[in-house]
Design a protein around this motif. Structure first.
Motif, PDB file in Angstrom:
ATOM      1  N   ALA C 120      20.688 -10.484  50.766  1.00 54.65           N
ATOM      2  CA  ALA C 120      20.194 -10.700  49.409  1.00 54.65           C
ATOM      3  C   ALA C 120      19.173 -11.826  49.414  1.00 54.65           C
ATOM      4  N   PRO C 121      18.072 -11.662  48.686  1.00 60.42           N
ATOM      5  CA  PRO C 121      17.045 -12.697  48.713  1.00 60.42           C
ATOM      6  C   PRO C 121      17.489 -13.981  47.998  1.00 60.42           C
ATOM      7  N   GLU C 122      18.377 -13.881  47.055  1.00 63.57           N
ATOM      8  CA  GLU C 122      18.822 -15.103  46.386  1.00 63.57           C
ATOM      9  C   GLU C 122      19.827 -15.832  47.256  1.00 63.57           C
ATOM     10  N   ASP C 123      19.864 -17.149  47.119  1.00 60.59           N
ATOM     11  CA  ASP C 123      20.762 -17.977  47.915  1.00 60.59           C
ATOM     12  C   ASP C 123      22.212 -17.682  47.551  1.00 60.59           C
ATOM     13  N   ALA C 124      23.018 -17.347  48.553  1.00 56.43           N
ATOM     14  CA  ALA C 124      24.395 -16.936  48.308  1.00 56.43           C
ATOM     15  C   ALA C 124      25.206 -18.057  47.680  1.00 56.43           C
ATOM     16  N   GLU C 125      24.892 -19.302  48.045  1.00 57.87           N
ATOM     17  CA  GLU C 125      25.663 -20.430  47.525  1.00 57.87           C
ATOM     18  C   GLU C 125      25.462 -20.558  46.020  1.00 57.87           C
ATOM     19  N   LEU C 126      24.204 -20.416  45.611  1.00 56.33           N
ATOM     20  CA  LEU C 126      23.904 -20.524  44.187  1.00 56.33           C
ATOM     21  C   LEU C 126      24.515 -19.366  43.408  1.00 56.33           C
ATOM     22  N   LEU C 127      24.433 -18.179  43.989  1.00 55.90           N
ATOM     23  CA  LEU C 127      25.039 -17.011  43.339  1.00 55.90           C
ATOM     24  C   LEU C 127      26.532 -17.236  43.143  1.00 55.90           C
ATOM     25  N   TRP C 128      27.162 -17.786  44.186  1.00 58.12           N
ATOM     26  CA  TRP C 128      28.610 -18.019  44.148  1.00 58.12           C
ATOM     27  C   TRP C 128      28.960 -19.037  43.065  1.00 58.12           C
ATOM     28  N   ARG C 129      28.139 -20.092  42.949  1.00 63.54           N
ATOM     29  CA  ARG C 129      28.387 -21.084  41.922  1.00 63.54           C
ATOM     30  C   ARG C 129      28.238 -20.455  40.522  1.00 63.54           C
ATOM     31  N   ASP C 130      27.212 -19.639  40.372  1.00 66.25           N
ATOM     32  CA  ASP C 130      27.020 -18.946  39.088  1.00 66.25           C
ATOM     33  C   ASP C 130      28.215 -18.058  38.753  1.00 66.25           C
ATOM     34  N   LEU C 131      28.666 -17.335  39.760  1.00 70.91           N
ATOM     35  CA  LEU C 131      29.808 -16.449  39.522  1.00 70.91           C
ATOM     36  C   LEU C 131      30.987 -17.242  38.996  1.00 70.91           C
ATOM     37  N   ASN C 132      31.239 -18.380  39.615  1.00 71.92           N
ATOM     38  CA  ASN C 132      32.378 -19.189  39.199  1.00 71.92           C
ATOM     39  C   ASN C 132      32.192 -19.743  37.797  1.00 71.92           C
ATOM     40  N   ALA C 133      30.939 -20.045  37.454  1.00 69.03           N
ATOM     41  CA  ALA C 133      30.692 -20.493  36.086  1.00 69.03           C
ATOM     42  C   ALA C 133      30.979 -19.374  35.087  1.00 69.03           C
ATOM     43  N   PHE C 134      30.634 -18.166  35.441  1.00 72.84           N
ATOM     44  CA  PHE C 134      30.929 -17.047  34.545  1.00 72.84           C
ATOM     45  C   PHE C 134      32.443 -16.872  34.392  1.00 72.84           C
ATOM     46  N   ILE C 135      33.149 -17.043  35.494  1.00 72.50           N
ATOM     47  CA  ILE C 135      34.617 -16.935  35.399  1.00 72.50           C
ATOM     48  C   ILE C 135      35.148 -18.036  34.484  1.00 72.50           C
ATOM     49  N   GLU C 136      34.636 -19.252  34.683  1.00 73.87           N
ATOM     50  CA  GLU C 136      35.096 -20.360  33.832  1.00 73.87           C
ATOM     51  C   GLU C 136      34.806 -20.093  32.362  1.00 73.87           C
ATOM     52  N   GLY C 137      33.746 -19.334  32.088  1.00 70.54           N
ATOM     53  CA  GLY C 137      33.352 -19.072  30.710  1.00 70.54           C
ATOM     54  C   GLY C 137      34.259 -18.102  29.963  1.00 70.54           C
ATOM     55  N   ILE C 138      35.179 -17.459  30.673  1.00 66.57           N
ATOM     56  CA  ILE C 138      36.107 -16.540  29.998  1.00 66.57           C
ATOM     57  C   ILE C 138      37.111 -17.371  29.223  1.00 66.57           C
ATOM     58  N   SER C 139      37.159 -17.179  27.908  1.00 63.45           N
ATOM     59  CA  SER C 139      37.948 -18.119  27.102  1.00 63.45           C
ATOM     60  C   SER C 139      39.437 -17.800  27.083  1.00 63.45           C
ATOM     61  N   ASN C 140      39.794 -16.552  27.203  1.00 61.79           N
ATOM     62  CA  ASN C 140      41.222 -16.211  27.217  1.00 61.79           C
ATOM     63  C   ASN C 140      41.824 -16.670  28.548  1.00 61.79           C
ATOM     64  N   PRO C 141      42.822 -17.569  28.517  1.00 59.13           N
ATOM     65  CA  PRO C 141      43.274 -18.180  29.776  1.00 59.13           C
ATOM     66  C   PRO C 141      43.926 -17.185  30.730  1.00 59.13           C
ATOM     67  N   GLU C 142      44.698 -16.220  30.189  1.00 57.43           N
ATOM     68  CA  GLU C 142      45.354 -15.268  31.107  1.00 57.43           C
ATOM     69  C   GLU C 142      44.311 -14.345  31.742  1.00 57.43           C
ATOM     70  N   LEU C 143      43.337 -13.970  30.955  1.00 55.10           N
ATOM     71  CA  LEU C 143      42.294 -13.098  31.496  1.00 55.10           C
ATOM     72  C   LEU C 143      41.521 -13.832  32.594  1.00 55.10           C
TER      73      LEU C 143
END
Lengths: 335, 335, 335, 335, 335, 335
Positions: C120-143
């Motif tokens: 992938a042309p995008e940096d994997a580390e940055l993608l991974w950090r973004d992914l985790n931010a999206f997970i953190e953004g889920i407001s329902n705690p169990e979800l």
């Protein structure tokens, strides 16, 4: 020749470590022969030769000692060739120095045949005996006679034909094997589907693909011949069955229903059926055909699969791959 | 009422010579009930009631003595109704004067059930006994236990579910009947296809459609419920099988191959398969399923066919019509 | 060797002006290895080796110094080979003199990896950090916990898997990139489609293809493995999600709707969906998936396109060609 | 008339408890009118009248006071009718005593319109303002002028047209709503797909369906008109865009790429595309169109769904049903 | 060179008995040229050269005397090359020593052209005269002028274009030949289908494929060009016809119906039609197109068929093979 | 009755202003009759009766004076009925008081027939004469005799059969009309396609649908009969042609090619072809068949179209609608 060369298979000839320029002899099927004219006006042949393990093309010029024999041999003939290994533009393309046609009658050993073409793994003699027992088991005498008449008409072709050019049972004796397998399956299932007339269903099973004896050409090189292309095996089989039934004075009701089985066994119009199955017997035969065709594809894939692979390639006629596993450990000996 | 009205079927009520305004009583399934609000603010129900012979819709206003009972009854409940024949805008639409729900336990007579919904012609008790014998016949103890676990989990639903909402075995006990018919066919065929593991194939046959117990809703009114729409019976069945196998500590190899049978038995992706059959057992089960589904469609068509017709209508799932003929004259008693 | 050979890519080795017989060294992925037996009884290997720029097959005989290392290396291993350029039957097929497996841990430099496989042309580390931010953004705690559980379960595979074997995002980190791209698109679109629950949709986006971590085999040689063929990534993902949700004690309503997103995201049954999208979230996720897959195909085509061509070849997954033009002159810097 | 009758909707007139013979007045669209000749030689009209809640057919004989007004009114006219409830052969079929055409200009109240035809739920004025802001946001002046030219050419039709005759956004203002929704989605997504030229993409979004203003006929009765059948909206839109671009002296490169977006936005040839999307902008617009069309189908289904149902019927354009659930309890207020 | 080499065809160069290393000269079309950069930084060209009898690829390094001429020649140019026969990795891949472009005007002899590309067997001059007679036969003066206008616009391209890239009439003058053949067929059929307006039908026949003059690029190397990919020949033809009709002041009714013929002649949306044929003329033209396309495929197959074969290969556009038989013995001279 | 009732058509009986309870008499085709048993054990008939203008169902109880005549009349019989207009549940359903079968021979007037069933607009006598002239025009005497033989075998059925149950030429004499139209088109086209043997093509045209004489049942109620369902018209026609050719001692080459035309004329397997067209004649006949079938659909739509409509409904077999316009003003008188 005092000490003849041992016969090499095509796989041997093409092996990665096979030296170039080596003399060899092989027993091969002439799969295709095209006569062409070189720019100097001389004729030459481009032939495709093969056995069960593979095939190759080569050019035979008119001054080659193999030219006349090759020219005279028809497609599908078995030829004994001698020559020297060579490759042209990266493909195996030997120079032939000798060629002689082997008359069909002289190919008596099953081993020789087995090397030339893929052959049904079950013994053809036993399959043939089973087929005849199934015919004998048809209780309606006119129906039994009709089946006999068709078998007499097509003769030996029924024993040697493949059941398909690709996919399932696509090998010597394949039609016989597929038919007997279906008859066994039908016999096992008929007590469960009592709305199916067992006599008609068994006659339908035995005759459903009989048109393939006329559709395919060549003993060793199964391809659709002229009648196959212009009529198709469904109509060719229908015609054979109609003739056999008329000769046996089968009643019109059974004749019509037997013909219907032949016309509809392919299942769907786009698969070549001329009519959609509309009697219990026709639905039954077309379903048993489908079942044994698919299982035959599986059986052949397991038989030919390489030990090194976990799965086969995608199989035509299954839309997918098949797991190449040995039977499960601890599985019971038989059902 | 000293002398209760005899029960009329929907076909009786709609008969061409049935007088309007006649009092009647019927035992019916509440197929659908929608609560609506009239322009004057009063609630009313539009209900669809039916039995095996047909169905009708009618309106129940809030001042009707039948309103409360109908409101309380869930879709799929069996209700005894009384009313007067009437038609509204040319369709039968009676005025109901009484309604009472019959609890499931009180519907003991098979005749009453048989009038309410189409039922498998074979005796459910015998089919159930056969099914259990097939389970007992599985020789691998963990595999047998896995099948038992699944059966225990789904309980009685397996006995009453239809096998489809349309087409084949689309009636009460249809799932049980279709499964046992397939098991009988598999038992007959397994000796012929020795590359198929008979234990796995039999377990796959018994469980292949088990997800339908969760896909369909309502004892008497088979339609796909919420889980059926959101997951589909293939995945629901896979989940049940996975749970049953884990509980039985079935070895991972057999678990995976059993799950694969469930996931692939529909044959093609567009027919709902989640994977393409890739083991001998999976190909075998999907072919036997296809065979029995088609034959079941034929059997039901012959059973329900009118004597006056030579052919059925076009049958969903066969693409064609079926000849409605009695067995051929002079045909032998059995196979 | 005091002065090691510089590493050549497969494209270098096959270049039109590359001399035969030259010594070379390369870092390659062992894509396929099949052990065979020569007619003299000796084992030999046929191996396929490749890097990002191409691949070739060659034969390694048992007396080659490279034989044992190759035999021991599994498919997908990275090997450093030395040998001599040769061609056999017109194809590049070198004689290998040395082979050693490079352990995964030693392949630290991104450049080495980038040469071995398309990444992938995008940096994997940055993608991974973004992914985790999206997970953190889920407001329902169990979800949120459910998504975390699944990510913990699949671990590093999520970062390295391709998103497909062909077509879109078919390269290392492709799954991560495709997932983050979809999450960005979903975040941008969710305010516009308020009937879609944003938490469920985001969880569905993040997990929709998680089954591919189990479907594909091999770090460097993406092909469908045994579980992929027998179960398919849709069901594998469903199983992972179900487990993660149960562990997080997610309420049954959300669990069912999340599972439904996984089961339906392929859009159509014939494309592999196990159910048809039937909730706003499921329709939304399947549409965003479709959008990013098509755009990803375009992006990759533009990236890999040759400057000499006006159009790409026909692209699988787009049914057509794509114009290979630079941005229009005078176009504004950003939107 | 001192005290005019209140206006009844078609649903009111057809309600289960509506008495026959009652006088009524309604504001209705004349959907279809066919002039026929009775066997006595007198002309009569068969008309279909309807509003948002339903429709009915009735016969207007030449001696009816409503005959002349109905004969003069064209299909699609709004008529105020008076009459008496009656039913013929079981269907609602009133006897009309009065009819007068309401000129388009007099239908000013949005409520009256809202009862006549389904209308986009968003305010048309706000949508229109948004659309103009998106046009203003196009930075290339010629491209912006080209879009303006097309909008000036089609005029008010763009505001009132539906976006489809069935399926998604199939209601008054539907084209405007669908276009603005797509523009919002495009604006949100463009920063993520930087290979897409944002000006061209936005112009393409705004104009992609502009041909529908010429494809559909009738303000209130959307059906494909003569030009729609003979040319199709794709080619009609292409022609409008070409004209607008030429007038704005848009450079040939952008003109060609804008035309290509119009010609390819339907996605597949069998869905009516004249070319397959071959530029990043064309792929992008066709994917955003697909996304918003599907989401629009979901939105409309949720809006029109009955409370009593758990699922909608099967939806054209989704191939499936949609769960009619309120937002999940405890879901966050916004994204 | 005092005595120039005779020109060899590609078939000659590749002939099985052609010696390696021989000097040759050929007149060839430059079908494709890609400029690449070797690892040493030097540019080189990979070119595909061909004539009617075949094609080959070879590499031209920057130090070759042929490099500059090849670099300057556009795809589709005719070049005279000299070089030495060689093969690289088993394929014919000569070393070129000279190259010069032949300007279009100098290729006057039909024989030279006939060797370069397959050409319609009928004389182009006669076909062109016939076409003009058909135009003259259109009795409506504006319609006739409209057809003339289009012909003037596309000019000579109409005479040289192929009618397809594969399948039927896929050769030089193929468009002209196919159009005239259709016009002859239409003239013969029009008296039988009197509901078809003969003027409109004939104009539609003549113009139906006129967009192909803009769709295909290159005189000698027919492939779809940029406009062909972005617009498609249907829309390109529609645009040409619209312009020609406006200029001739053709009445709107005929203009619309003529445009409709162009837009619908492909028959089905998935075959590229922009609208479904909805006038008698449009149905007629699309059927005559289909008839002549299929017969043209047969004619070309018979013309190119080898004498040694009984059947052709499967023909694209016919789904099948064609029997390669001479006319039947004893068949009458003419119809 | 001294003064018999005038005959009313079904359209008259169902007219909106027809009074209930009126006595009527009609000449109708008995399209379907089903014998049922009422709950009181008495038999009754449900019959469908119709003429060209429409049809209705009604019940005939066993005590009706019409019962015995109706019971005896077979489906397809023409009956003269008397009765009283009534409606049951909103549909026209008269009470019949008299019924008598009209023997086929007594229906001599073309007007009576024309009212009963839709009939080809061209005069059947002239069509028949043309057909015979085309047969006479076949120059090969055995081929001509073969065509004659088939015509003698099927006799009058060829003159009265429809060419289809729906779509094109689906009316009395439709087969004759379609065949003659194709023969005229073939005669016009044959001079243009000289690779087609004109004799074989004309024989193929004349016989291509001859199996329909056996496929359809009933003079007045075209539906596929038993042989049609079990064999299909393609195979039935093949069988007729084979017999006729054998009897005429036609040479095997022509026999095979003529049979091939019959087997392949449906064009595609899924449309019912038993083989794919593989000779110039077979491709030609199948294309001319397609052309005339489509044009026949157009002709019938124009003939039956209502003046009030601009377009027809969507036409089966065209996939679209057809513009119902009169010939263009100022169009020339003939081609």
């Amino acid at each position: 020749m005092a000490d003849p060369l041992p016969l090499s298979s095509v796989r041997d000839l093409k092996a990665a470590d096979a030296p170039s320029g080596r003399a060899f002899a092989s027993l091969l099927v002439l799969r295709r022969a095209a006569l062409k004219t070189a720019s100097n006006g001389n004729p030459y042949l481009v032939v495709e030769l093969g056995d069960r393990s593979g095939s190759f093309s080569c050019t035979v010029f008119s001054d080659s000692p193999a030219f006349e024999a090759m020219r005279a041999a028809g497609e599908g003939a078995v030829v004994r060739v001698e020559g020297k290994s060579e490759s042209y533009q990266g493909r195996f393309s030997p120079k032939l120095s000798k060629a002689s046609v082997i008359p069909p009658g002289e190919l008596t050993s099953p081993e020789a045949l087995a090397n030339l073409v893929e052959t049904a793994p079950e013994d053809a003699e036993l399959l043939w005996r089973d087929l005849n027992a199934f015919i004998e088991g048809i209780s309606n005498p006119e129906l039994r006679a009709a089946v006999r008449n068709v078998m007499d008409e097509v003769g030996d072709a029924f024993r040697t034909s493949p059941a398909a050019t690709h996919v399932h049972h696509a090998y010597r004796h394949g039609l016989l094997e597929h038919t007997v397998h279906m008859a066994r399956a039908a016999k096992a299932l008929l007590p469960l589907y009592t709305e199916v007339d067992p006599d008609l269903a068994m006659a339908g099973v035995i005759l459903h693909d009989v048109g393939k004896t006329a559709e395919y050409e060549g003993t060793f090189a199964a391809k659709r011949g002229r009648r196959g292309i212009l009529h198709g095996h469904v109509v060719l089989g229908y015609q054979l069955v109609r003739k056999g039934a008329l000769k046996a004075r089968l009643d019109p009701e059974r004749t019509e229903r037997l013909e219907h089985i032949i016309l509809s066994h392919q299942g769907k119009l786009e698969w070549g059926a001329a009519a959609l199955a509309a009697t219990p017997e026709a639905v039954f035969v077309s379903m048993v055909d489908n079942l044994d065709a698919k299982m035959g594809t599986v059986q052949r894939a397991l038989r030919n699969g390489s030990e090194a692979d976990e799965f086969t390639e995608k199989l035509l006629g299954l839309d997918g791959q098949v797991l190449l596993l040995n039977p499960l450990p601890g599985r019971p000996a038989g059902p």
